[in-house]
Write a protein that holds these residues in place. Sequence first.
Motif, PDB file in Angstrom:
ATOM      1  N   LEU B  10     -46.744  27.375 -33.662  1.00  0.00           N
ATOM      2  CA  LEU B  10     -47.150  27.905 -32.357  1.00  0.00           C
ATOM      3  C   LEU B  10     -48.664  28.077 -32.261  1.00  0.00           C
ATOM      4  N   GLY B  11     -49.218  28.608 -33.326  1.00  0.00           N
ATOM      5  CA  GLY B  11     -50.657  28.826 -33.312  1.00  0.00           C
ATOM      6  C   GLY B  11     -51.427  27.535 -33.165  1.00  0.00           C
ATOM      7  N   ARG B  12     -50.961  26.533 -33.865  1.00  0.00           N
ATOM      8  CA  ARG B  12     -51.627  25.224 -33.788  1.00  0.00           C
ATOM      9  C   ARG B  12     -51.546  24.669 -32.380  1.00  0.00           C
ATOM     10  N   GLU B  13     -50.398  24.850 -31.792  1.00  0.00           N
ATOM     11  CA  GLU B  13     -50.178  24.356 -30.430  1.00  0.00           C
ATOM     12  C   GLU B  13     -51.147  25.009 -29.451  1.00  0.00           C
ATOM     13  N   LEU B  14     -51.288  26.314 -29.584  1.00  0.00           N
ATOM     14  CA  LEU B  14     -52.177  27.013 -28.664  1.00  0.00           C
ATOM     15  C   LEU B  14     -53.612  26.558 -28.856  1.00  0.00           C
ATOM     16  N   TYR B  15     -53.975  26.344 -30.119  1.00  0.00           N
ATOM     17  CA  TYR B  15     -55.336  25.903 -30.403  1.00  0.00           C
ATOM     18  C   TYR B  15     -55.596  24.523 -29.798  1.00  0.00           C
ATOM     19  N   LEU B  16     -54.610  23.668 -30.027  1.00  0.00           N
ATOM     20  CA  LEU B  16     -54.724  22.315 -29.468  1.00  0.00           C
ATOM     21  C   LEU B  16     -54.883  22.382 -27.957  1.00  0.00           C
ATOM     22  N   VAL B 110     -38.577  13.318 -19.558  1.00  0.00           N
ATOM     23  CA  VAL B 110     -39.178  14.646 -19.382  1.00  0.00           C
ATOM     24  C   VAL B 110     -38.621  15.273 -18.115  1.00  0.00           C
ATOM     25  N   ASN B 111     -37.966  16.403 -18.269  1.00  0.00           N
ATOM     26  CA  ASN B 111     -37.385  17.098 -17.125  1.00  0.00           C
ATOM     27  C   ASN B 111     -38.370  18.162 -16.649  1.00  0.00           C
ATOM     28  N   VAL B 112     -39.125  17.820 -15.604  1.00  0.00           N
ATOM     29  CA  VAL B 112     -40.114  18.775 -15.081  1.00  0.00           C
ATOM     30  C   VAL B 112     -39.381  19.894 -14.353  1.00  0.00           C
ATOM     31  N   GLY B 113     -39.734  21.105 -14.720  1.00  0.00           N
ATOM     32  CA  GLY B 113     -39.022  22.274 -14.194  1.00  0.00           C
ATOM     33  C   GLY B 113     -38.203  22.912 -15.291  1.00  0.00           C
ATOM     34  N   ASP B 115     -38.228  21.258 -19.023  1.00  0.00           N
ATOM     35  CA  ASP B 115     -38.949  21.023 -20.280  1.00  0.00           C
ATOM     36  C   ASP B 115     -40.404  21.467 -20.184  1.00  0.00           C
ATOM     37  N   VAL B 116     -40.932  21.397 -18.986  1.00  0.00           N
ATOM     38  CA  VAL B 116     -42.327  21.783 -18.754  1.00  0.00           C
ATOM     39  C   VAL B 116     -42.402  22.261 -17.310  1.00  0.00           C
ATOM     40  N   THR B 117     -43.228  23.271 -17.066  1.00  0.00           N
ATOM     41  CA  THR B 117     -43.279  23.803 -15.701  1.00  0.00           C
ATOM     42  C   THR B 117     -44.408  23.156 -14.902  1.00  0.00           C
ATOM     43  N   ILE B 118     -44.330  23.303 -13.605  1.00  0.00           N
ATOM     44  CA  ILE B 118     -45.388  22.787 -12.736  1.00  0.00           C
ATOM     45  C   ILE B 118     -46.710  23.479 -13.054  1.00  0.00           C
ATOM     46  N   ASP B 119     -46.667  24.768 -13.327  1.00  0.00           N
ATOM     47  CA  ASP B 119     -47.903  25.482 -13.669  1.00  0.00           C
ATOM     48  C   ASP B 119     -48.540  24.924 -14.927  1.00  0.00           C
ATOM     49  N   GLU B 120     -47.710  24.601 -15.911  1.00  0.00           N
ATOM     50  CA  GLU B 120     -48.256  24.020 -17.148  1.00  0.00           C
ATOM     51  C   GLU B 120     -48.894  22.665 -16.860  1.00  0.00           C
ATOM     52  N   LEU B 121     -48.264  21.897 -15.974  1.00  0.00           N
ATOM     53  CA  LEU B 121     -48.846  20.610 -15.602  1.00  0.00           C
ATOM     54  C   LEU B 121     -50.169  20.820 -14.856  1.00  0.00           C
ATOM     55  N   ARG B 122     -50.195  21.794 -13.982  1.00  0.00           N
ATOM     56  CA  ARG B 122     -51.415  22.039 -13.215  1.00  0.00           C
ATOM     57  C   ARG B 122     -52.563  22.492 -14.103  1.00  0.00           C
ATOM     58  N   GLN B 123     -52.224  23.140 -15.227  1.00  0.00           N
ATOM     59  CA  GLN B 123     -53.280  23.535 -16.162  1.00  0.00           C
ATOM     60  C   GLN B 123     -53.844  22.340 -16.913  1.00  0.00           C
ATOM     61  N   THR B 435     -47.756  16.309 -24.031  1.00  0.00           N
ATOM     62  CA  THR B 435     -46.896  15.716 -25.070  1.00  0.00           C
ATOM     63  C   THR B 435     -46.781  16.654 -26.266  1.00  0.00           C
ATOM     64  N   ALA B 436     -47.912  17.275 -26.639  1.00  0.00           N
ATOM     65  CA  ALA B 436     -47.892  18.220 -27.767  1.00  0.00           C
ATOM     66  C   ALA B 436     -47.005  19.413 -27.436  1.00  0.00           C
ATOM     67  N   LEU B 437     -47.139  19.899 -26.237  1.00  0.00           N
ATOM     68  CA  LEU B 437     -46.331  21.034 -25.790  1.00  0.00           C
ATOM     69  C   LEU B 437     -44.843  20.678 -25.812  1.00  0.00           C
ATOM     70  N   LEU B 438     -44.530  19.495 -25.304  1.00  0.00           N
ATOM     71  CA  LEU B 438     -43.129  19.050 -25.276  1.00  0.00           C
ATOM     72  C   LEU B 438     -42.587  18.934 -26.693  1.00  0.00           C
ATOM     73  N   GLN B 439     -43.423  18.470 -27.569  1.00  0.00           N
ATOM     74  CA  GLN B 439     -42.999  18.302 -28.955  1.00  0.00           C
ATOM     75  C   GLN B 439     -42.570  19.651 -29.548  1.00  0.00           C
TER      76      GLN B 439
END
Lengths: 179, 484
Positions: B10-16, B110-113, B115-123, B435-439
């Motif tokens: 998790l920490g690595r992910e946030l750093y990335l 990738v199921n948007v909504g 697997d990943v949210t719209i807000d995450e995509l907007r970031q 992609t990293a987040l999805l992973q």
Amino acid sequence: MSACALRVFVQRAAVMRKAAHQTFSQTRAFPQCVTGSYTHSRGINTLTNSLRAEEKVTVHFLNRDGKRITVKALTGESLLDVVVNNDLDIDGFGACEGTLACSTCHLIFEEGVYKKLGAVSDEEMDMLDLAYGLTDTSRLGCQVCLRKDLDGMILRVPDVISDARVDSEKESSTAPPKV
Amino acid sequence: WKEEDGVGVLGRELYLKSLGIHNGKRRVRGLSSSSSPRVCIVGGGPAGFYTAQQLLKARQNAAVDIYERLPVPFGLVRFGVAPDHPEVKNVINTFTQTAQHERCSFHGNVNVGKDVTIDELRQAYHAVVLSYGAEGNRSMGIPGEDLPGVFSAKDFVGWYNGLPSNKELHPDLSFETAVILGQGNVALDVARILLAPVEMLKETDITQNALEALAGSKVRRVLIVGRRGPLQIACTIKELREMVNLPNTRADMLPADFEGIAEALKDLPRPRKRLTELMMKAVKEGGDDKAEKCCGFRFFRSPVEVLAGADGKRATGIRLALNKLEGSGESARAEVTGQLEDVDCGLIISSIGYKSIPIDPAVPFDPRRAIVPNEMGRVQDTAGLYCSGWVKRGPTGVIATTMNDSFDTAHVLIQDMEAGKLDLSVNKPGAQAITALLQTRGVRTVLFSQWEKINAEEEKRGKSQGKAREKLLDVDEMLKIAWS
């Protein structure tokens, strides 16, 4: 392969695929120029270009932005071929690659030129009916082939509109929304 | 850090995420000094691809990423266009060119909504375009609609076109009469597929199980029912002509439905006039008596109830209310008369429209119109969020309609970039971060080159059956081949 050569290639491939998939329901009326020329590769066309210089025809396109594009093309080419081969910047032109499955190659002709073009098949008319801004001198570019007597003609690229409903409300109260 | 298959720390992910770096394996794009706009498109159908195409063309440094829920791209071009209309699918060639463009990448599975949210995509992107279409359908809202034997056209079309979620549909085709509610091109497609000789279908990309079911079908008569009259029919002339010309099938119109139509012809614009003339020709000529099959159009009728047999277990008929028309032309309305008519049938297909659904609570949604509220493609009250295609305008129009609409949205987005409405000075990490987040969530994407493996396999399987392709029906099988 350059981008426009690739498009010509896939267009030809699409024509051949369609020809291979002839079904009972309809025989597509391809103009003679399309069915006649699909065996040519672009390389051969380029070679014969110089040998057949006298068969070149000048065509002017009046684009949607008001700019005029002038090209020289060969007799026998369809107007879709001309747009594709010369990589003309006309958005969304020829989506179905010349198979009478859309109306995106809609062009408006000068009246005198239109009269010289000859009869329109039912299949072409059916797709032309869906075109925005349809006029009495409208044709689908993929069905019109260049001839010497069309030299110098000016073609207008019609505006397009995204909403078929707006289109129908403006033009008539009975045109259908379509899926 | 080493590239791993499994879930990252998790920490690595946030750093990335915070840096927008992904070590080593991929080109680092997010750290260029000037503003390379990154745009995310949600939905890999015609709207998504045409929007991408125009963005790539209009902005020479824009990077566009297309996210799609299924492992396979192309949306309704693959799952909606009828198998006997292969030329309509030629647009796939231009979509393929777009996907292969160096500044474009496709990410399937990738199921948007979810697997990943719209807000995450907007970031992760400068702008996000919603192009996810209409996966639901309008319901008739009548009793008996849920009985076995009743299907939405969306599901029926999905079944013969190999949409994975419809592979277990198993429609029972052992009844003589089928009734289709709705008279648009989808309704005509369904009727044609039900009545076409199998010879016409067996070399197409129709699924093998649908082909076999249709080969054994007992359906001989299809009624296509509309609320209003012949002048309001929503299909186009090409589809009607195919129906009239269908081998071994008689077109069956009721002369009574055409009273007064001949007089109205002269005032009609050419497209509507030709369509009406074709119908009137079918009324007049009656059709070949020797034809074994029949396609009947019925006007001024609305469904009010699906009737079940004595055991109440499945649909055996449909009750229709007879209407009269108030007003004329496109705005004519159907009014009830109180009269009813029952039709015996074993297959009922409701083809009254697709419908978009909300996929993320962060996105405004208009439940009445079932679209994302927007002004020319800019989502209401949400900077940096756009929409194109059916989710923007509603589920009508042909591919070219969606094409022009998508070009419009792209132009509006470009305008906003040039007007400084999107802050391009901020670097956005784009697909690397996503992609990293999805992973970390156990989701692996399907790249376009991996779809091409699925594509090759489908063509190969089709070839051995003399068909254009044999579509894979199972998502897991698609993924296995994609990642092999």
